[in-house]
Design a protein around this motif. Structure first.
Motif, PDB file in Angstrom:
ATOM      1  N   TRP A  34     -35.488 147.666  73.201  1.00  0.00           N
ATOM      2  CA  TRP A  34     -35.915 148.445  72.046  1.00  0.00           C
ATOM      3  C   TRP A  34     -35.160 149.768  72.025  1.00  0.00           C
ATOM      4  O   TRP A  34     -35.156 150.499  73.017  1.00  0.00           O
ATOM      5  CB  TRP A  34     -37.410 148.766  72.115  1.00  0.00           C
ATOM      6  N   GLY A  35     -34.545 150.107  70.890  1.00  0.00           N
ATOM      7  CA  GLY A  35     -33.953 151.423  70.733  1.00  0.00           C
ATOM      8  C   GLY A  35     -35.035 152.465  70.494  1.00  0.00           C
ATOM      9  O   GLY A  35     -36.162 152.148  70.116  1.00  0.00           O
ATOM     10  N   ALA A  36     -34.710 153.735  70.708  1.00  0.00           N
ATOM     11  CA  ALA A  36     -35.684 154.812  70.531  1.00  0.00           C
ATOM     12  C   ALA A  36     -35.856 155.149  69.054  1.00  0.00           C
ATOM     13  O   ALA A  36     -34.967 154.938  68.230  1.00  0.00           O
ATOM     14  CB  ALA A  36     -35.250 156.042  71.307  1.00  0.00           C
ATOM     15  N   GLY A  37     -37.028 155.688  68.709  1.00  0.00           N
ATOM     16  CA  GLY A  37     -37.308 156.074  67.336  1.00  0.00           C
ATOM     17  C   GLY A  37     -36.716 157.428  66.988  1.00  0.00           C
ATOM     18  O   GLY A  37     -36.542 158.302  67.842  1.00  0.00           O
ATOM     19  N   GLY A  38     -36.409 157.619  65.712  1.00  0.00           N
ATOM     20  CA  GLY A  38     -35.892 158.900  65.247  1.00  0.00           C
ATOM     21  C   GLY A  38     -37.006 159.913  65.039  1.00  0.00           C
ATOM     22  O   GLY A  38     -38.166 159.564  64.810  1.00  0.00           O
ATOM     23  N   GLY A  39     -36.666 161.187  65.123  1.00  0.00           N
ATOM     24  CA  GLY A  39     -37.646 162.242  64.906  1.00  0.00           C
ATOM     25  C   GLY A  39     -37.887 162.482  63.423  1.00  0.00           C
ATOM     26  O   GLY A  39     -36.982 162.341  62.586  1.00  0.00           O
ATOM     27  N   SER A  56     -40.706 150.046  65.070  1.00  0.00           N
ATOM     28  CA  SER A  56     -39.698 149.277  65.774  1.00  0.00           C
ATOM     29  C   SER A  56     -40.112 147.802  65.763  1.00  0.00           C
ATOM     30  O   SER A  56     -41.267 147.492  66.038  1.00  0.00           O
ATOM     31  CB  SER A  56     -39.578 149.768  67.213  1.00  0.00           C
ATOM     32  N   PRO A  57     -39.207 146.888  65.445  1.00  0.00           N
ATOM     33  CA  PRO A  57     -39.578 145.471  65.438  1.00  0.00           C
ATOM     34  C   PRO A  57     -40.139 145.036  66.796  1.00  0.00           C
ATOM     35  O   PRO A  57     -39.599 145.392  67.841  1.00  0.00           O
ATOM     36  CB  PRO A  57     -38.252 144.767  65.148  1.00  0.00           C
ATOM     37  N   ASN A  58     -41.209 144.281  66.748  1.00  0.00           N
ATOM     38  CA  ASN A  58     -41.841 143.772  67.975  1.00  0.00           C
ATOM     39  C   ASN A  58     -42.235 144.892  68.929  1.00  0.00           C
ATOM     40  O   ASN A  58     -42.409 144.663  70.127  1.00  0.00           O
ATOM     41  CB  ASN A  58     -40.892 142.814  68.713  1.00  0.00           C
ATOM     42  N   GLY A  59     -42.356 146.108  68.425  1.00  0.00           N
ATOM     43  CA  GLY A  59     -42.677 147.220  69.304  1.00  0.00           C
ATOM     44  C   GLY A  59     -43.679 148.163  68.692  1.00  0.00           C
ATOM     45  O   GLY A  59     -44.610 147.768  68.003  1.00  0.00           O
ATOM     46  N   GLY A  60     -43.468 149.455  68.922  1.00  0.00           N
ATOM     47  CA  GLY A  60     -44.428 150.472  68.509  1.00  0.00           C
ATOM     48  C   GLY A  60     -44.394 150.744  67.017  1.00  0.00           C
ATOM     49  O   GLY A  60     -43.440 150.418  66.314  1.00  0.00           O
ATOM     50  N   SER A  61     -45.454 151.353  66.537  1.00  0.00           N
ATOM     51  CA  SER A  61     -45.557 151.750  65.138  1.00  0.00           C
ATOM     52  C   SER A  61     -45.060 153.180  64.966  1.00  0.00           C
ATOM     53  O   SER A  61     -45.058 153.975  65.901  1.00  0.00           O
ATOM     54  CB  SER A  61     -47.007 151.652  64.669  1.00  0.00           C
ATOM     55  N   GLY A  62     -44.630 153.490  63.747  1.00  0.00           N
ATOM     56  CA  GLY A  62     -44.221 154.847  63.457  1.00  0.00           C
ATOM     57  C   GLY A  62     -45.418 155.767  63.340  1.00  0.00           C
ATOM     58  O   GLY A  62     -46.532 155.342  62.998  1.00  0.00           O
ATOM     59  N   GLY A  63     -45.202 157.026  63.648  1.00  0.00           N
ATOM     60  CA  GLY A  63     -46.277 158.005  63.536  1.00  0.00           C
ATOM     61  C   GLY A  63     -46.600 158.306  62.081  1.00  0.00           C
ATOM     62  O   GLY A  63     -45.770 158.140  61.181  1.00  0.00           O
ATOM     63  N   SER A  64     -47.822 158.744  61.825  1.00  0.00           N
ATOM     64  CA  SER A  64     -48.230 159.066  60.449  1.00  0.00           C
ATOM     65  C   SER A  64     -47.635 160.399  60.015  1.00  0.00           C
ATOM     66  O   SER A  64     -47.364 161.278  60.829  1.00  0.00           O
ATOM     67  CB  SER A  64     -49.751 159.126  60.357  1.00  0.00           C
ATOM     68  N   GLY A  65     -47.430 160.534  58.708  1.00  0.00           N
ATOM     69  CA  GLY A  65     -46.954 161.804  58.163  1.00  0.00           C
ATOM     70  C   GLY A  65     -48.100 162.800  58.067  1.00  0.00           C
ATOM     71  O   GLY A  65     -49.271 162.455  58.240  1.00  0.00           O
ATOM     72  N   ASN A  66     -47.742 164.071  57.812  1.00  0.00           N
ATOM     73  CA  ASN A  66     -48.796 165.084  57.726  1.00  0.00           C
ATOM     74  C   ASN A  66     -49.631 164.901  56.455  1.00  0.00           C
ATOM     75  O   ASN A  66     -49.186 164.293  55.474  1.00  0.00           O
ATOM     76  CB  ASN A  66     -48.182 166.482  57.733  1.00  0.00           C
ATOM     77  N   THR A  67     -50.849 165.364  56.498  1.00  0.00           N
ATOM     78  CA  THR A  67     -51.714 165.381  55.320  1.00  0.00           C
ATOM     79  C   THR A  67     -52.151 166.826  55.060  1.00  0.00           C
ATOM     80  O   THR A  67     -51.939 167.714  55.889  1.00  0.00           O
ATOM     81  CB  THR A  67     -52.965 164.503  55.530  1.00  0.00           C
ATOM     82  N   PRO A  83     -42.815 151.114  72.196  1.00  0.00           N
ATOM     83  CA  PRO A  83     -41.440 151.587  72.237  1.00  0.00           C
ATOM     84  C   PRO A  83     -40.811 151.677  70.849  1.00  0.00           C
ATOM     85  O   PRO A  83     -41.022 150.799  70.010  1.00  0.00           O
ATOM     86  CB  PRO A  83     -40.743 150.505  73.056  1.00  0.00           C
ATOM     87  N   GLY A  84     -40.065 152.726  70.616  1.00  0.00           N
ATOM     88  CA  GLY A  84     -39.186 152.806  69.467  1.00  0.00           C
ATOM     89  C   GLY A  84     -39.762 153.166  68.126  1.00  0.00           C
ATOM     90  O   GLY A  84     -39.083 153.013  67.109  1.00  0.00           O
ATOM     91  N   GLY A  85     -41.008 153.640  68.044  1.00  0.00           N
ATOM     92  CA  GLY A  85     -41.541 154.052  66.749  1.00  0.00           C
ATOM     93  C   GLY A  85     -41.009 155.414  66.343  1.00  0.00           C
ATOM     94  O   GLY A  85     -40.854 156.313  67.168  1.00  0.00           O
ATOM     95  N   ASP A 138     -43.233 171.615  61.695  1.00  0.00           N
ATOM     96  CA  ASP A 138     -42.364 170.756  62.506  1.00  0.00           C
ATOM     97  C   ASP A 138     -42.673 169.278  62.286  1.00  0.00           C
ATOM     98  O   ASP A 138     -43.831 168.878  62.145  1.00  0.00           O
ATOM     99  CB  ASP A 138     -42.539 171.065  63.992  1.00  0.00           C
ATOM    100  N   GLY A 139     -41.604 168.480  62.317  1.00  0.00           N
ATOM    101  CA  GLY A 139     -41.768 167.040  62.309  1.00  0.00           C
ATOM    102  C   GLY A 139     -42.150 166.546  63.700  1.00  0.00           C
ATOM    103  O   GLY A 139     -42.015 167.252  64.708  1.00  0.00           O
ATOM    104  N   ALA A 140     -42.641 165.289  63.781  1.00  0.00           N
ATOM    105  CA  ALA A 140     -43.036 164.708  65.072  1.00  0.00           C
ATOM    106  C   ALA A 140     -41.867 163.979  65.722  1.00  0.00           C
ATOM    107  O   ALA A 140     -40.925 163.544  65.047  1.00  0.00           O
ATOM    108  CB  ALA A 140     -44.207 163.757  64.875  1.00  0.00           C
ATOM    109  N   SER A 141     -41.925 163.861  67.015  1.00  0.00           N
ATOM    110  CA  SER A 141     -40.850 163.204  67.759  1.00  0.00           C
ATOM    111  C   SER A 141     -40.983 161.683  67.707  1.00  0.00           C
ATOM    112  O   SER A 141     -42.069 161.136  67.526  1.00  0.00           O
ATOM    113  CB  SER A 141     -40.856 163.665  69.217  1.00  0.00           C
ATOM    114  N   GLY A 142     -39.851 161.017  67.857  1.00  0.00           N
ATOM    115  CA  GLY A 142     -39.838 159.554  67.940  1.00  0.00           C
ATOM    116  C   GLY A 142     -40.159 159.099  69.357  1.00  0.00           C
ATOM    117  O   GLY A 142     -40.042 159.864  70.321  1.00  0.00           O
ATOM    118  N   ALA A 143     -40.587 157.849  69.486  1.00  0.00           N
ATOM    119  CA  ALA A 143     -40.928 157.291  70.804  1.00  0.00           C
ATOM    120  C   ALA A 143     -39.664 156.853  71.540  1.00  0.00           C
ATOM    121  O   ALA A 143     -38.656 156.498  70.935  1.00  0.00           O
ATOM    122  CB  ALA A 143     -41.871 156.114  70.645  1.00  0.00           C
TER     123      ALA A 143
END
Length: 322
Positions: A47-52, A123-134, A149-151, A201-206
């Motif tokens: 799994w590749g890492a997620g973007g911030g 990430s496919p077959n891996g972690g989910s992306g983090g939610s955006g701000n509200t 991994p990789g959200g 600030d934005g959140a970090s990727g996994a």
């Protein structure tokens, strides 16, 4: 003594990978060397890492880009990191070198009308992306980071980061040499966009991940037989053998032999033939015994087992006697 035990536990928890029977997982960013075990089949997942996620500056309409996630790999099998969130969501990371190569999903876009940020890509077959701000009564909440991994990380009034790519590949016995070393790399998640103390600030990727699983090779086995299994002295027999999953086969009183075969044997006495095999899966043994019935000599004549001879006390008798 309690202090020493606590320190040892902390060191063990900090190790970069967890090892199990037939499985090894690398989850902390870094580069490692994997020693290929003896195996029957081996599968690797990358799994590749997620973007911030992107953030916003003091002016909520100004976007601060996050950073891209970095790639993970096992040899040539690669999952690339997700793209960074910015004005729009980051693109998903691609993958290559595997029998399965899947691109991560793109991060979500922001909604300026509702002052909300985009969610991070999964990430496919891996972690989910983090939610955006509200939006709440006090302004903007912090978006959440991607799950491993990789959200991708969620955006804060900006686009979410893209998810990491996923690749998998299976190797059959012999494709990878046992004992050889293969380079393993785990990518780090991209940082969320941040530019000033008053920024959102934005959140970090996994982080990425590499998981290797394998099945043990089958143990070697062998079989030895003699036909016939019992003979008279001076008479031969046929010794036969077979084996499976063996790289070496030795038979006592014969020597090293191939995986299967036969030969003629004629020992002068009863003989045991003990076989030993070895291979990637361990060792094994087998055996057979040839019984040899001894002959005897009488009056210059050889008498074999099962034969009989008529003997006389004297070679001549007087006329009229029997």
């Amino acid at each position: 003594m309690r202090t020493k035990l606590f320190i040892l536990g902390a060191i063990l928890l900090a190790l970069p990978q967890a090892v199990f029977a037939g499985s090894q997982t690398y989850s902390s960013p870094g580069t490692y060397s994997f020693s290929v075990p003896a195996y029957s089949s081996l599968t690797v997942e990358v799994w590749g890492a997620g973007g911030g996620g992107g953030g916003s500056g003091g002016n909520i309409m100004s976007t601060v880009s996050g950073s891209s996630g970095s790639y993970s790999s096992f040899g040539s099998v690669t999952g690339n990191g997700g793209g960074s969130g910015s004005t729009s969501g980051g693109s998903g990371g691609s993958a290559s070198g595997g029998s399965t190569n899947t691109t991560g999903s793109s991060g979500g876009n922001p909604n300026y009308n509702t002052h909300s940020g985009g969610s991070g890509g999964s990430s496919p077959n891996g972690g989910s992306g983090g939610s955006g701000n509200t939006v709440d009564g006090s302004g903007f909440n912090n978006p959440s980071s991607g799950s491993s991994p990789g959200g991708g990380g969620g955006g804060n009034l900006a686009g979410g980061g893209g998810g990491g790519g996923y690749a998998s590949r299976s190797y059959s016995s012999g494709q990878l040499s046992a004992g050889s070393s293969i380079s393993v790399r785990v990518g780090s998640g991209g940082a969320g966009g941040s530019a000033c103390s008053n920024c959102y600030d934005g959140a970090s990727g996994a982080s990425g991940r590499v998981v290797i699983t394998w099945t043990d090779p089958p143990p070697p086995s062998c079989s030895i037989s003699v036909s016939p299994s019992a003979v008279n002295q001076g008479t031969g027999s046929t010794l036969s053998w077979t084996s499976s999953n063996a790289s070496s086969f030795y038979i006592s009183n014969v020597g090293y032999v191939g995986a299967s075969g036969s030969t003629s044997v004629a020992p002068s006495s009863s003989t045991s033939y003990s076989g030993s095999v070895s291979g990637a899966g361990g060792s094994g043994s087998c055996g057979a015994t040839l019984t040899v019935y001894q002959s005897c000599s009488f009056n210059g004549q050889t008498i074999t087992n099962g034969q009989s001879v008529t003997a006389y006390q004297s070679s001549t008798v007087p006329y009229g006697s029997s």
